[in-house]
Motif scaffolding. Sequence first.
Motif, PDB file in Angstrom:
ATOM      1  N   MET A   1      30.449   3.762 -50.572  1.00 38.40           N
ATOM      2  CA  MET A   1      31.163   2.418 -50.442  1.00 38.40           C
ATOM      3  C   MET A   1      30.616   1.335 -51.640  1.00 38.40           C
ATOM      4  O   MET A   1      31.441   0.656 -51.923  1.00 38.40           O
ATOM      5  CB  MET A   1      30.905   1.924 -49.022  1.00 38.40           C
ATOM      6  CG  MET A   1      31.864   1.094 -48.633  1.00 38.40           C
ATOM      7  SD  MET A   1      33.490   1.521 -48.586  1.00 38.40           S
ATOM      8  CE  MET A   1      33.808   2.704 -47.416  1.00 38.40           C
ATOM      9  N   LYS A   2      29.352   1.273 -51.630  1.00 38.68           N
ATOM     10  CA  LYS A   2      28.810   0.316 -52.727  1.00 38.68           C
ATOM     11  C   LYS A   2      29.229   0.227 -54.260  1.00 38.68           C
ATOM     12  O   LYS A   2      29.146  -0.842 -54.705  1.00 38.68           O
ATOM     13  CB  LYS A   2      27.234   0.170 -52.389  1.00 38.68           C
ATOM     14  CG  LYS A   2      26.530   1.228 -52.997  1.00 38.68           C
ATOM     15  CD  LYS A   2      25.144   1.016 -52.794  1.00 38.68           C
ATOM     16  CE  LYS A   2      24.087   2.078 -53.679  1.00 38.68           C
ATOM     17  NZ  LYS A   2      24.411   3.310 -53.664  1.00 38.68           N
ATOM     18  N   ASP A   3      29.745   1.522 -54.554  1.00 44.13           N
ATOM     19  CA  ASP A   3      30.180   1.527 -55.740  1.00 44.13           C
ATOM     20  C   ASP A   3      31.653   1.021 -56.283  1.00 44.13           C
ATOM     21  O   ASP A   3      32.110   0.949 -57.223  1.00 44.13           O
ATOM     22  CB  ASP A   3      30.027   2.925 -56.392  1.00 44.13           C
ATOM     23  CG  ASP A   3      28.437   3.438 -56.451  1.00 44.13           C
ATOM     24  OD1 ASP A   3      27.423   2.248 -56.549  1.00 44.13           O
ATOM     25  OD2 ASP A   3      28.190   4.559 -56.309  1.00 44.13           O
TER      26      ASP A   3
ATOM     27  N   ALA B   1      38.155  -4.861 -53.736  1.00 43.54           N
ATOM     28  CA  ALA B   1      39.396  -4.869 -53.089  1.00 43.54           C
ATOM     29  C   ALA B   1      39.470  -3.448 -52.227  1.00 43.54           C
ATOM     30  O   ALA B   1      40.071  -3.500 -51.179  1.00 43.54           O
ATOM     31  CB  ALA B   1      40.435  -4.772 -54.051  1.00 43.54           C
ATOM     32  N   THR B   2      38.773  -2.548 -52.640  1.00 44.11           N
ATOM     33  CA  THR B   2      38.721  -1.394 -52.208  1.00 44.11           C
ATOM     34  C   THR B   2      37.883  -1.472 -50.668  1.00 44.11           C
ATOM     35  O   THR B   2      37.955  -0.931 -49.685  1.00 44.11           O
ATOM     36  CB  THR B   2      38.377  -0.101 -53.052  1.00 44.11           C
ATOM     37  OG1 THR B   2      39.178  -0.219 -54.113  1.00 44.11           O
ATOM     38  CG2 THR B   2      38.446   1.511 -52.249  1.00 44.11           C
ATOM     39  N   GLN B   3      36.775  -2.052 -51.009  1.00 45.92           N
ATOM     40  CA  GLN B   3      35.719  -2.241 -49.847  1.00 45.92           C
ATOM     41  C   GLN B   3      36.340  -2.956 -48.528  1.00 45.92           C
ATOM     42  O   GLN B   3      36.133  -2.843 -47.568  1.00 45.92           O
ATOM     43  CB  GLN B   3      34.552  -3.106 -50.434  1.00 45.92           C
ATOM     44  CG  GLN B   3      33.582  -2.329 -51.451  1.00 45.92           C
ATOM     45  CD  GLN B   3      32.571  -3.191 -52.044  1.00 45.92           C
ATOM     46  OE1 GLN B   3      32.595  -4.146 -51.932  1.00 45.92           O
ATOM     47  NE2 GLN B   3      31.563  -2.543 -52.435  1.00 45.92           N
ATOM     48  N   LEU B   4      37.168  -4.069 -49.050  1.00 51.31           N
ATOM     49  CA  LEU B   4      37.848  -4.750 -47.826  1.00 51.31           C
ATOM     50  C   LEU B   4      38.688  -4.067 -46.923  1.00 51.31           C
ATOM     51  O   LEU B   4      38.843  -4.223 -45.860  1.00 51.31           O
ATOM     52  CB  LEU B   4      38.568  -6.093 -48.624  1.00 51.31           C
ATOM     53  CG  LEU B   4      37.903  -7.252 -49.238  1.00 51.31           C
ATOM     54  CD1 LEU B   4      38.872  -7.997 -49.863  1.00 51.31           C
ATOM     55  CD2 LEU B   4      36.948  -7.826 -48.071  1.00 51.31           C
TER      56      LEU B   4
ATOM     57  N   GLY C   1      33.429  -0.469 -43.074  1.00 50.54           N
ATOM     58  CA  GLY C   1      33.178  -0.434 -41.923  1.00 50.54           C
ATOM     59  C   GLY C   1      34.147   0.535 -41.070  1.00 50.54           C
ATOM     60  O   GLY C   1      34.012   0.527 -39.866  1.00 50.54           O
ATOM     61  N   ARG C   2      35.123   1.078 -41.699  1.00 51.04           N
ATOM     62  CA  ARG C   2      35.971   1.959 -40.924  1.00 51.04           C
ATOM     63  C   ARG C   2      35.421   3.323 -40.574  1.00 51.04           C
ATOM     64  O   ARG C   2      35.531   4.015 -41.702  1.00 51.04           O
ATOM     65  CB  ARG C   2      37.502   2.097 -41.528  1.00 51.04           C
ATOM     66  CG  ARG C   2      38.481   0.857 -41.224  1.00 51.04           C
ATOM     67  CD  ARG C   2      39.777   0.795 -42.063  1.00 51.04           C
ATOM     68  NE  ARG C   2      40.140   2.174 -41.966  1.00 51.04           N
ATOM     69  CZ  ARG C   2      41.151   2.640 -43.073  1.00 51.04           C
ATOM     70  NH1 ARG C   2      41.470   1.981 -43.835  1.00 51.04           N
ATOM     71  NH2 ARG C   2      41.650   3.814 -42.775  1.00 51.04           N
TER      72      ARG C   2
ATOM     73  N   SER D   1      29.257  -3.715 -40.728  1.00 52.23           N
ATOM     74  CA  SER D   1      29.132  -2.869 -41.801  1.00 52.23           C
ATOM     75  C   SER D   1      29.751  -3.311 -42.920  1.00 52.23           C
ATOM     76  O   SER D   1      29.124  -3.191 -43.942  1.00 52.23           O
ATOM     77  CB  SER D   1      29.576  -1.323 -41.290  1.00 52.23           C
ATOM     78  OG  SER D   1      29.827  -0.548 -42.339  1.00 52.23           O
ATOM     79  N   ALA D   2      31.009  -3.825 -42.735  1.00 53.58           N
ATOM     80  CA  ALA D   2      31.912  -4.355 -43.849  1.00 53.58           C
ATOM     81  C   ALA D   2      31.248  -5.782 -44.444  1.00 53.58           C
ATOM     82  O   ALA D   2      30.933  -5.711 -45.657  1.00 53.58           O
ATOM     83  CB  ALA D   2      33.114  -4.837 -43.294  1.00 53.58           C
ATOM     84  N   MET D   3      30.753  -6.377 -43.483  1.00 56.53           N
ATOM     85  CA  MET D   3      29.754  -7.622 -44.415  1.00 56.53           C
ATOM     86  C   MET D   3      28.776  -7.102 -44.953  1.00 56.53           C
ATOM     87  O   MET D   3      28.425  -7.845 -46.060  1.00 56.53           O
ATOM     88  CB  MET D   3      29.686  -8.542 -43.040  1.00 56.53           C
ATOM     89  CG  MET D   3      30.625  -9.263 -42.477  1.00 56.53           C
ATOM     90  SD  MET D   3      32.009 -10.279 -43.639  1.00 56.53           S
ATOM     91  CE  MET D   3      30.617 -11.585 -44.361  1.00 56.53           C
ATOM     92  N   LYS D   4      28.199  -6.303 -44.583  1.00 52.87           N
ATOM     93  CA  LYS D   4      26.898  -5.733 -45.317  1.00 52.87           C
ATOM     94  C   LYS D   4      27.041  -5.284 -46.761  1.00 52.87           C
ATOM     95  O   LYS D   4      26.675  -5.424 -47.587  1.00 52.87           O
ATOM     96  CB  LYS D   4      25.885  -4.878 -44.735  1.00 52.87           C
ATOM     97  CG  LYS D   4      25.117  -5.669 -43.513  1.00 52.87           C
ATOM     98  CD  LYS D   4      24.013  -4.659 -42.963  1.00 52.87           C
ATOM     99  CE  LYS D   4      24.832  -3.574 -41.722  1.00 52.87           C
ATOM    100  NZ  LYS D   4      23.960  -2.786 -41.270  1.00 52.87           N
TER     101      LYS D   4
END
Length: 356
Positions: free
Chosen positions: A1-3, A7-10, A14-15, A72-75
Amino acid sequence: MKDLDAATQLVHAGRDWDPEWGYVNPPVVRASTVLHKSCEDMMDRVHDEMACRDGKPCYGSYGGPAHKAFYSAMKTLEGPNAAGAWAFSTGLAATTTPLFAFVRAGCHALFSDSIYGPTREFAEQILRTMGVDVEFFDPAACRRHGVTSVIDNTWATPLYFKPLDHGVDMVVHAATKYIAGHSDLLMGVVVCNERVWPAVYRTAVRLGQAASPDDVYLAYRGLHTMGVRVAHAAKSAERIVHWLLERPEVETVRWPALESDPSHAIWKRDYTGATSLFAVVFRPEYDGRLAPFVDALKLFGRGYSWGGYESLLIPSYGTRSVRENTFSRMVRIAVGLESPDDLIADLEQALKRLRD
Ligand SMILES: *Cc1c(COP(=O)(O)O)cnc(C)c1O
């Protein structure tokens, strides 16, 4: 996820998709009591909590599936140094609780002179009575090496500035604003690096700080559209800022993306974008005389808060103890998702009242 791109992370962070049920979104579980299979299971969960391990909750105040998804999303959004996150019932609680984690009687606590007004009042009215030496400093001053630091990043959102990447220990957001984005809830969130996370977590838990699952769910839902909302509003804001700068009534606009803004160099160095909240300083002849303009607005709402889908405008007020202010001839504008042409027409008709 971190790479992945922000826009994709948003959309995806967290899902934790459960193939059994298949729902896109996490469930909202309203809970005080959590039932345990056995004494052992119960104590395992309690020990996880005590050790700040991300286990299953032993009680409703530790949050449920929506909390987990949101944290998870915020991190993810705050970058690789984010070790833990906690949600609060308001943005203000998210700004004050991390201070309780570190500030003790006899401490010297430094606050930027431009700090969010109610946080200034907390420092002056609560921390000072607890024996803390509170000092306000000019926002241009730098953080000294080794000082535990917290930044209120509500204006930039994690999209345009990531404080943890710059060595800041804790980042706070009023999720009430851009994250939730629809003016229908109050919430705050703190994201911490590994060094400070255990102290902040314990302080939040010991103070009984918890955010409701419904609000956390809405904040998490808000994240999925935050990128497009913020980008659209910022684009409109840019147009409106430049239109305002041409107006004879206006002395200047305070928006760090403007080259003329005193914070422009720092903004350019550290930020990747500017959001849609800015201040307009009118010429001295309008000092204390802005009410007819503000009252004549039809599309801009007169009200506190910002970051929702609707545009708002309020007269500025507050306190500065280090730098002089121009609050009595200043308004704050939060641009929303309306057409910028309609917003400009509204400002134009209201400015006529100012001259009349
Ligand atoms: C609104 C705001 C807060 C507080 O959020 P609430 O949810 O209204 O308590 C904190 N910091 C900033 C910069 C804000 O704009």
